[in-house]
Scaffold this active site. Structure first.
Site, mmCIF file in Angstrom:
data_model
loop_
_atom_site.group_PDB
_atom_site.id
_atom_site.type_symbol
_atom_site.label_atom_id
_atom_site.label_comp_id
_atom_site.label_asym_id
_atom_site.label_seq_id
_atom_site.Cartn_x
_atom_site.Cartn_y
_atom_site.Cartn_z
ATOM 1 N N HIS A 24 14.548 28.875 -46.507
ATOM 2 C CA HIS A 24 13.349 29.703 -46.725
ATOM 3 C C HIS A 24 12.479 29.863 -45.463
ATOM 4 O O HIS A 24 11.287 29.583 -45.450
ATOM 5 C CB HIS A 24 12.557 29.336 -47.985
ATOM 6 C CG HIS A 24 11.920 27.979 -48.103
ATOM 7 N ND1 HIS A 24 11.247 27.372 -47.077
ATOM 8 C CD2 HIS A 24 11.810 27.156 -49.165
ATOM 9 C CE1 HIS A 24 10.771 26.227 -47.504
ATOM 10 N NE2 HIS A 24 11.115 26.070 -48.760
ATOM 11 N N HIS A 78 12.515 17.761 -59.642
ATOM 12 C CA HIS A 78 11.784 18.832 -58.948
ATOM 13 C C HIS A 78 12.425 20.169 -59.316
ATOM 14 O O HIS A 78 13.649 20.281 -59.316
ATOM 15 C CB HIS A 78 11.901 18.540 -57.447
ATOM 16 C CG HIS A 78 11.201 19.489 -56.538
ATOM 17 N ND1 HIS A 78 10.136 20.268 -56.916
ATOM 18 C CD2 HIS A 78 11.426 19.770 -55.218
ATOM 19 C CE1 HIS A 78 9.736 20.983 -55.873
ATOM 20 N NE2 HIS A 78 10.501 20.713 -54.843
ATOM 21 N N GLU A 80 12.033 23.220 -57.785
ATOM 22 C CA GLU A 80 12.319 24.247 -56.764
ATOM 23 C C GLU A 80 13.813 24.621 -56.849
ATOM 24 O O GLU A 80 14.663 23.761 -57.109
ATOM 25 C CB GLU A 80 11.943 23.739 -55.360
ATOM 26 C CG GLU A 80 11.935 24.890 -54.357
ATOM 27 C CD GLU A 80 11.189 24.608 -53.050
ATOM 28 O OE1 GLU A 80 10.789 23.460 -52.809
ATOM 29 O OE2 GLU A 80 11.028 25.578 -52.274
ATOM 30 N N ASP A 82 16.295 25.006 -55.041
ATOM 31 C CA ASP A 82 17.381 24.285 -54.358
ATOM 32 C C ASP A 82 17.861 23.096 -55.189
ATOM 33 O O ASP A 82 18.942 22.557 -54.937
ATOM 34 C CB ASP A 82 16.983 23.835 -52.936
ATOM 35 C CG ASP A 82 15.629 23.181 -52.842
ATOM 36 O OD1 ASP A 82 14.774 23.437 -53.695
ATOM 37 O OD2 ASP A 82 15.415 22.398 -51.888
ATOM 38 N N HIS A 144 6.941 17.736 -53.605
ATOM 39 C CA HIS A 144 6.449 18.876 -52.875
ATOM 40 C C HIS A 144 5.737 19.919 -53.741
ATOM 41 O O HIS A 144 4.972 20.745 -53.246
ATOM 42 C CB HIS A 144 7.693 19.462 -52.181
ATOM 43 C CG HIS A 144 7.639 20.802 -51.631
ATOM 44 N ND1 HIS A 144 8.645 21.717 -51.778
ATOM 45 C CD2 HIS A 144 6.674 21.406 -50.904
ATOM 46 C CE1 HIS A 144 8.341 22.817 -51.150
ATOM 47 N NE2 HIS A 144 7.169 22.669 -50.615
ATOM 48 N N ASP A 163 12.257 15.373 -52.787
ATOM 49 C CA ASP A 163 12.139 15.890 -51.413
ATOM 50 C C ASP A 163 11.670 14.819 -50.417
ATOM 51 O O ASP A 163 11.924 14.933 -49.211
ATOM 52 C CB ASP A 163 11.128 17.038 -51.369
ATOM 53 C CG ASP A 163 11.727 18.372 -51.797
ATOM 54 O OD1 ASP A 163 12.955 18.482 -51.898
ATOM 55 O OD2 ASP A 163 10.936 19.316 -52.024
ATOM 56 N N TYR A 191 11.353 18.076 -41.186
ATOM 57 C CA TYR A 191 11.210 18.332 -42.624
ATOM 58 C C TYR A 191 9.772 18.074 -43.069
ATOM 59 O O TYR A 191 9.147 18.895 -43.754
ATOM 60 C CB TYR A 191 12.183 17.441 -43.409
ATOM 61 C CG TYR A 191 12.243 17.788 -44.859
ATOM 62 C CD1 TYR A 191 13.167 18.709 -45.339
ATOM 63 C CD2 TYR A 191 11.337 17.241 -45.769
ATOM 64 C CE1 TYR A 191 13.197 19.057 -46.674
ATOM 65 C CE2 TYR A 191 11.354 17.588 -47.100
ATOM 66 C CZ TYR A 191 12.292 18.496 -47.542
ATOM 67 O OH TYR A 191 12.305 18.854 -48.868
ATOM 68 N N HIS A 222 17.668 15.580 -50.057
ATOM 69 C CA HIS A 222 18.156 16.272 -48.858
ATOM 70 C C HIS A 222 18.570 15.250 -47.806
ATOM 71 O O HIS A 222 17.808 14.317 -47.500
ATOM 72 C CB HIS A 222 17.058 17.149 -48.245
ATOM 73 C CG HIS A 222 16.653 18.314 -49.090
ATOM 74 N ND1 HIS A 222 17.497 19.360 -49.399
ATOM 75 C CD2 HIS A 222 15.473 18.616 -49.692
ATOM 76 C CE1 HIS A 222 16.854 20.240 -50.150
ATOM 77 N NE2 HIS A 222 15.628 19.810 -50.351
HETATM 78 FE FE1 FEO Z 1 10.845 21.342 -52.640
HETATM 79 FE FE2 FEO Z 1 14.080 20.584 -51.791
HETATM 80 O O1 FEO Z 1 12.701 21.474 -52.719
#
Ligand code: FEO
Length: 392
Positions: A24, A78, A80, A82, A144, A163, A191, A222
């Site tokens: 993104h 989470h 989001e 991803d 996040h 995250d 990050y 991640h």
């Molecule tokens: Fe806030 Fe890896 O998504």
């Protein structure tokens, strides 16, 4: 092939997106991973989904361990995309699974995909028994998104941290002691700066909580798994979250005909003559994430642009807008540049500095291109800015 076990009966069913170079708008030269783990106990629990295009691969990996109908729980740390993109596919393939999610997450999930999931709301400290293992849930709102939470398995001493502590870093090995860990720290800083910086003030409390847990592994969603450098990454998060900085100034500019570039070079000379460390960037959007990572640990920032059509250059406008969102804390900043028949860039840069939450110091600009006297003045400006920033 059966997915790798990271601990007995806990399988890595996440995705390595090796060729993703842009997340993104955040450059990711080392690729991206969407981590997910399958815990096989009397009850079977999947931790997190992955990005939608990789749902079939995640499902294939799950089915290499056991039939997906055997999954009892899916933890949604989470929402989001991803991490939630594969959930609609998983909901169909794992009809017996209940999704464990925060109240905010439940709303967000419905708002993203509709009311198609079997959900169980979990709150701070709630625990579910899987058999020999249990899972405890702790919300970490805004790290996040409002929905974010972490999941802790006390019997394994593993924290599934969503995250937090992540890195956009693909590696064929899973653990920090199997790779060049300095790359993980570098990517963890990038990050943090690009994703978590706006919420940095919430980090010290989260670190305090994590430090109170017996830990064998931190599995972020991640990057690679922390197991031999847990204290090191916690120390770094504490430093970034409390705004601890180096004696360093970052200078970022763009230039049309070389005048602002010449000023930037002279300003660098002035900063270095004062004794502070400095780093110079000519702005390029592909460097945005790297520049911001350096700003995270810098004491001061200088931004430069000539006036173009009465405003700052659009390149610098985009950069200043990015900074406004990230809100770097505790920095002193000033603007510089050149102008022709009328100014404009200086005023805009200064307004953007203030809007980003940085402390605005007096700037310096000159008409047309800098002549030797202006170069001397730019050096002096750099020197004096460094004095103010360092307090020496
Ligand atoms: Fe806030 Fe890896 O998504």
């Amino acid at each position: 092939m059966k997915p790798q076990e990271i601990a007995k009966d806990i399988y890595d069913v996440g995705i390595r997106d090796w060729t993703c170079s842009d997340f993104h708008g955040f450059s990711t030269p080392r690729g991206v991973t969407y981590n997910s783990y399958l815990i096989v106990d009397e009850k079977v629990c999947l931790i997190d989904g992955v990005k939608a295009p990789f749902g079939p691969k995640q499902l294939y990996d799950i089915s290499e361990v056991l039939p997906p109908e055997k999954v009892d729980y899916i933890v949604v740390n989470h929402v989001e995309p991803d991490h939630s993109g594969s959930l609609p596919l998983l909901a169909k393939a794992c009809p017996n699974a209940t999704m464990l999610i925060t109240p905010q997450g439940a709303n967000e999930l419905k708002e993203h995909y509709g009311d198609i999931f079997k959900l169980q709301i979990v709150k701070k400290g709630d625990t579910i028994k899987l058999g020999k293992r249990s899972l405890t849930f702790v919300p970490i709102p805004m790290l996040h998104w409002p929905d974010s939470m972490v999941t802790y398995c006390p019997e394994e001493q593993i924290l599934f941290s969503s995250d937090a502590f992540g890195q956009h870093y693909c590696c064929s090995k899973r653990f920090d002691d199997e790779t060049e860990v300095e790359n993980m720290f570098y990517e963890a800083q990038r990050y943090f700066a690009n994703i978590l910086m706006p919420y940095a003030k919430l980090v010290p409390n989260a670190v305090k909580l994590v430090r109170s847990l017996p830990l064998r592994m931190i599995c972020s969603c991640h990057g690679s798994i922390w197991r031999s450098h847990i204290n090191d990454i916690l120390d770094k998060y504490e430093a970034w979250g409390t705004g601890k900085t180096l004696d360093r100034i970052i200078v970022v500019y763009d230039s049309m005909w070389g005048g602002t570039a010449a000023m930037a070079a002279a300003i660098m000379d002035g900063i270095q003559a004062q004794g502070m460390r400095a780093k110079l960037y000519r702005y390029d959007s592909s460097l945005k994430a790297v520049i911001v990572s350096d700003i995270l640990t810098a004491k001061g920032l200088l931004v430069g642009s000539p006036t173009q059509n009465g405003v700052m250059m659009p390149t610098m406008g985009a950069f200043m807008m990015y900074l406004k969102g990230l809100k770097p804390m505790g920095k002193k900043a000033a603007a510089f540049g050149t102008f022709g028949w009328a100014g404009g860039a200086q005023k805009e840069l200064e307004a953007a500095i203030t809007a980003s939450g940085m402390e605005l110091l007096p700037g310096y600009n000159c008409k047309w291109r800098p002549l030797p006297a202006d170069i001397k003045a730019a050096e002096k400006f750099g020197y004096e800015f460094a004095q103010k920033v360092s307090g020496k």
